[in-house]
Structures are given as C-alpha cells and as structure tokens.
Write an enzyme that holds these catalytic residues in place. Sequence first.
Site, PDB file in Angstrom:
ATOM      1  N   LYS A 136       0.911  -0.900   9.241  1.00 27.95           N
ATOM      2  CA  LYS A 136       2.203  -0.550   9.205  1.00 27.95           C
ATOM      3  C   LYS A 136       2.487  -0.019   7.856  1.00 27.95           C
ATOM      4  O   LYS A 136       3.370   0.706   7.650  1.00 27.95           O
ATOM      5  CB  LYS A 136       3.163  -1.456   9.831  1.00 27.95           C
ATOM      6  CG  LYS A 136       3.289  -2.714   9.147  1.00 27.95           C
ATOM      7  CD  LYS A 136       4.089  -3.852   9.826  1.00 27.95           C
ATOM      8  CE  LYS A 136       3.974  -5.094   9.002  1.00 27.95           C
ATOM      9  NZ  LYS A 136       5.133  -6.091   9.818  1.00 27.95           N
ATOM     10  N   GLY A 137       1.809  -0.822   6.704  1.00 26.11           N
ATOM     11  CA  GLY A 137       2.190  -0.416   5.333  1.00 26.11           C
ATOM     12  C   GLY A 137       3.384  -0.780   4.783  1.00 26.11           C
ATOM     13  O   GLY A 137       3.901  -1.475   5.177  1.00 26.11           O
TER      14      GLY A 137
END
Length: 260
Positions: A136-137
Amino acid sequence: MTEPTAEPTTPRVVMPYGDTTGDGMVQISFTLPMAHSKVAEGSAIQLANKMGMDPALLVHAKPMGPDFTFFVVYGRVNHVVDPSRVVVVERDYPLLSPKEVNAAVKRSLRRRLTVVGACIGTDAHTVGIDAILNIKGFAGEKGLEYYRELKVVNLGAQVSVPQLVDRAQAEKADAVLVSQVVTQRDAHLLNTREMSAAFREAYPAERRPLLIVGGPRFDEAMADELGVDRVFSRGTTPGEVASFIAHRLAPAPTPRKVAS
C-alpha cells in the site's frame, strides 16, 4: 549585450516571520513538571526569556494531570539564520521508477534482491517500516512489496538485534531496513549502533548487507557515526529507498568510451 549579474558576496540571512517580515516572532511549546498555577505560568515565561525570547507572551497553559502543565509561548527572538552555512544530505543517486528498479536488479544481479525490514528493540511502531515495505506504500507510492524483483521480508515490531541478524543470514539479505520511532533517551541511536556493530561482527566486510535506518528523529548526516550506509528521515518515500538500494546494489553500467 547585457553583462551577467555578479552573485552577492554577503550571505543572505533570514529571521523568523510572525506578523511582519523579519519581526523574529516564534511560537514554542513545552511541558514543565509543575501543577498549573500562576507560579508555573511565570516559570514558563522565565524559561522562554532564558531561551532568548523577549518579550514572551504566554498564549496557552493546560494541566497535564496533577503534576505537569503544557505551555505555548509566543515571542520575539533576535537570532538570524544563514542558509549558506546549512549542511544537508542531498540525494546523490537518481530517482527511479519501479520499472527501472526492477530492470536494474534483473540486469545486475540476475536474481531477486532480498530486503529484510524490522523495528528493533522495544519499538512497537510499525507505521514507518510498513509505509516503506507494504504494497500500500506511502504518499501515493507503492511499497517495496510491489517491486517484482524485490523479495521483502517484514519482521514487524520489537525484534531483537540477534533475531534480526539471524533472519538476515537465513534469508541471505542484500539489504536490511530498520525503522525507529521511539526516541526516549536516544534509544533510536543506541539501538542503531548496537545493530550496526552486530552485523559487522556477524559478516565479513564484503558480504555484509546494506544497512539502512529511518525515523522522524534521525539526522541524515549521522550515517557514518551510526555505522550504517544510509539514514532516512521523515517524509521518505518507498521510491527513494528503492532507488538507493538499486543505486548501491544494482548500479547502472558505466558507458564504455569509444576510441576516436
């Protein structure tokens, strides 16, 4: 033809901005171990005066339990800042896209690059390491799990240094990422030094994985002092970390000179 304008020789200095340009007004907040009272408020003003604020205006005071008070003070300082004397760590490697990182790793290593990450010591705050590693970063960028040529092993929180070293050896890690958010009594610095010393003891110099640490209270200029290869501070994105790893472990080939 217009002559080029010479650069000014006098360093440009700046002062804090509050109500008008250069008025030197700043706002600070702090806690004193005193119950809220007029004496506590006066002590806050005294502290602000000793810090160079004159005049100092108390704009907020709130009890924090029976024995502590939180203060916000607004006032003027006379200090100036010379930006030309500020030393920062500039990015010395190209910022690559995920596709470019994957291509560099595949070209240079001909295998997947293994990254092991963890929060060490008693630090239970995984938000930083997850922002870099999880798919998801962070800040609109995918984490390192998104990169096809990277194998990511996220050990989570409260990992001891021996556990981290053992897992890095078992996974044949190319890079080790450590996040430290808890900073009381400089725990992040002590833990990082312990970690870097342990890896140097466990590995021959030429086989040691790349050591990267990050957290909001780190000074990026402390890499050598802490015994690591890179320090990242607040706001670092997954792309910056991935690009640094590729730069160090899968560098672009040097163009060959063509004989004339």
